[in-house]
Design a protein around this motif. Structure first.
Motif, PDB file in Angstrom:
ATOM      1  N   CYS A 269      30.605 -11.229 -19.341  1.00 54.91           N
ATOM      2  CA  CYS A 269      29.658 -11.803 -18.526  1.00 54.91           C
ATOM      3  C   CYS A 269      28.638 -12.939 -19.198  1.00 54.91           C
ATOM      4  O   CYS A 269      28.261 -12.514 -20.213  1.00 54.91           O
ATOM      5  CB  CYS A 269      28.996 -10.577 -17.965  1.00 54.91           C
ATOM      6  SG  CYS A 269      27.870 -11.031 -16.576  1.00 54.91           S
ATOM      7  N   ALA A 278      24.313  -6.839 -14.582  1.00 55.70           N
ATOM      8  CA  ALA A 278      23.088  -5.687 -14.970  1.00 55.70           C
ATOM      9  C   ALA A 278      21.801  -6.756 -15.251  1.00 55.70           C
ATOM     10  O   ALA A 278      20.670  -6.201 -14.934  1.00 55.70           O
ATOM     11  CB  ALA A 278      23.488  -4.910 -16.009  1.00 55.70           C
ATOM     12  N   VAL A 279      22.134  -8.013 -15.684  1.00 60.46           N
ATOM     13  CA  VAL A 279      20.952  -8.729 -16.368  1.00 60.46           C
ATOM     14  C   VAL A 279      20.395  -9.358 -15.048  1.00 60.46           C
ATOM     15  O   VAL A 279      19.142  -9.242 -14.536  1.00 60.46           O
ATOM     16  CB  VAL A 279      21.621  -9.818 -17.042  1.00 60.46           C
ATOM     17  CG1 VAL A 279      20.270 -10.849 -17.521  1.00 60.46           C
ATOM     18  CG2 VAL A 279      21.940  -9.355 -18.267  1.00 60.46           C
TER      19      VAL A 279
HETATM   20 ZN    ZN Z   1      25.824 -10.072 -16.796  1.00 60.29          ZN
END
Ligand code: ZN
Ligand code: GDP
Length: 312
Positions: A269, A278-279
């Motif tokens: 990712c 998730a970031v």
């Molecule tokens: Zn990510």
């Protein structure tokens, strides 16, 4: 065999300080190669070395470099494929920033921090000129201090001209090898002057001298504070560029992004467009600062061939 610290390099001669304070001028015996990097200088200020003295004089030969914990490097001026090591074993880089006269942007700060992370050099962020900040800038500073101290960077608020919190800075530098960086005009020389008056004069004299000469690239020196500890002064230390870094790994050097990226759905990712990132989720939730994330995207978008991937 003796051991000491390199406190000055002028080309082929290196000034070595033994632990007891004795000073020796040393040359290097043979050729040193340091694994993994091509550099124009095998030894830099901050290096710990072993040396032998020659015939009771104050000169010697360096026989070994003791392992470095980190180093600052920049592109060599003469040979573009090589690097020039500015200093080794740096305890702390103090990044001096001002929100006004001149303005330091968060993009500049974040670029600087990722380079420091890549080279494993601890950074303390110092907000200078707090005496001229109005309400608005003071609250902006507070916000930035929240962001950066949450990530783990220590922050100081000082005024070099009003002598505010200079003692805190002194405590942080005591007994250490320090580098002071930041844009021109943020107050670096004023800060050194407020820490130790004599030192500033000495540094000013030497940099004047070297501006006229042509030995600038080979020259660097550790200046000793009267309260103990050193500051590195050398041309080119003001800011260090991002070098030798792959685009795909840039998020590794945003500690808070790196930490959360383990929860992204895809192992590769890039945290730009992927689903179940998730970031991005953490930015939306306010766990990761949007200013940091925006700067991450900006840095990804920059011309990497031009700026970053300088292979040597
Ligand atoms: Zn990510
Ligand atoms: P350098 O280029 O980073 O070394 O910056 P200087 O030390 O030369 O400082 C640039 C200018 O900022 C000078 O006019 C200093 O007097 C001024 N300056 C430095 N520190 C402060 C401060 O804390 N408050 C204010 N108001 N001015 C400062």
């Amino acid at each position: 065999m003796k051991k000491g610290l390199i406190i000055k390099t002028t080309g082929s001669w290196h000034t070595v300080k033994e632990e007891n304070g004795e000073i020796y001028d040393c040359k290097i015996r043979g050729k040193f190669r340091i694994k993994g990097i091509k550099t124009t200088n095998p030894i830099a200020v901050g290096d710990y070395v072993e040396f032998d003295i020659i015939s009771n004089e104050k000169t010697g030969v360096i026989t070994n470099i003791i392992g470095r914990k980190n180093y600052l490097i920049r592109k060599s001026v003469n040979l573009s494929k090589q690097g020039h090591i500015i200093a080794a074993n740096i305890d702390t880089v103090f990044l001096i920033v001002t929100l006004k006269d001149p303005e330091t942007t968060t993009l500049f700060i974040d670029r600087f921090l990722i380079s420091a992370e890549a080279y494993r050099i601890p950074v303390i962020i110092v907000f200078n000129k707090i005496d001229i900040y109005d309400e608005h800038l003071l609250s902006q500073m507070k916000e930035l201090i929240n962001i950066y101290s949450d990530i783990g960077y220590k922050c100081y608020k000082i005024s070099a001209t009003q002598n505010i919190n200079i003692d805190n800075l002194k405590d942080a530098m005591k007994g250490k090898v320090n580098v002071i960086s930041g844009h021109s005009g943020v107050g670096k020389s004023t800060i050194i002057n407020s820490l130790d008056k004599n030192l500033n004069l000495k540094i000013a004299k030497i940099s004047d001298y070297h501006k006229k000469g042509k030995h600038t690239t080979a020259y660097s020196e550790l200046f000793e504070f009267e309260f103990g500890g050193y500051v590195v002064d050398t041309p080119g230390i003001k800011a260090f560029g991002i070098i030798d870094m792959y685009k795909e790994e840039i998020f590794h050097f945003f500690p808070e992004i790196f930490k959360i990226s383990k929860n992204c759905k895809y192992y590769n990712c890039t945290h730009t467009h992927e689903p179940e990132c998730a970031v991005k989720k953490s930015v939306e939730d306010g766990i990761i600062s949007s200013s940091r994330y925006i700067n991450y995207l900006k840095i990804l978008d920059e011309d990497w061939d031009e700026k970053y991937r300088k292979p040597f």
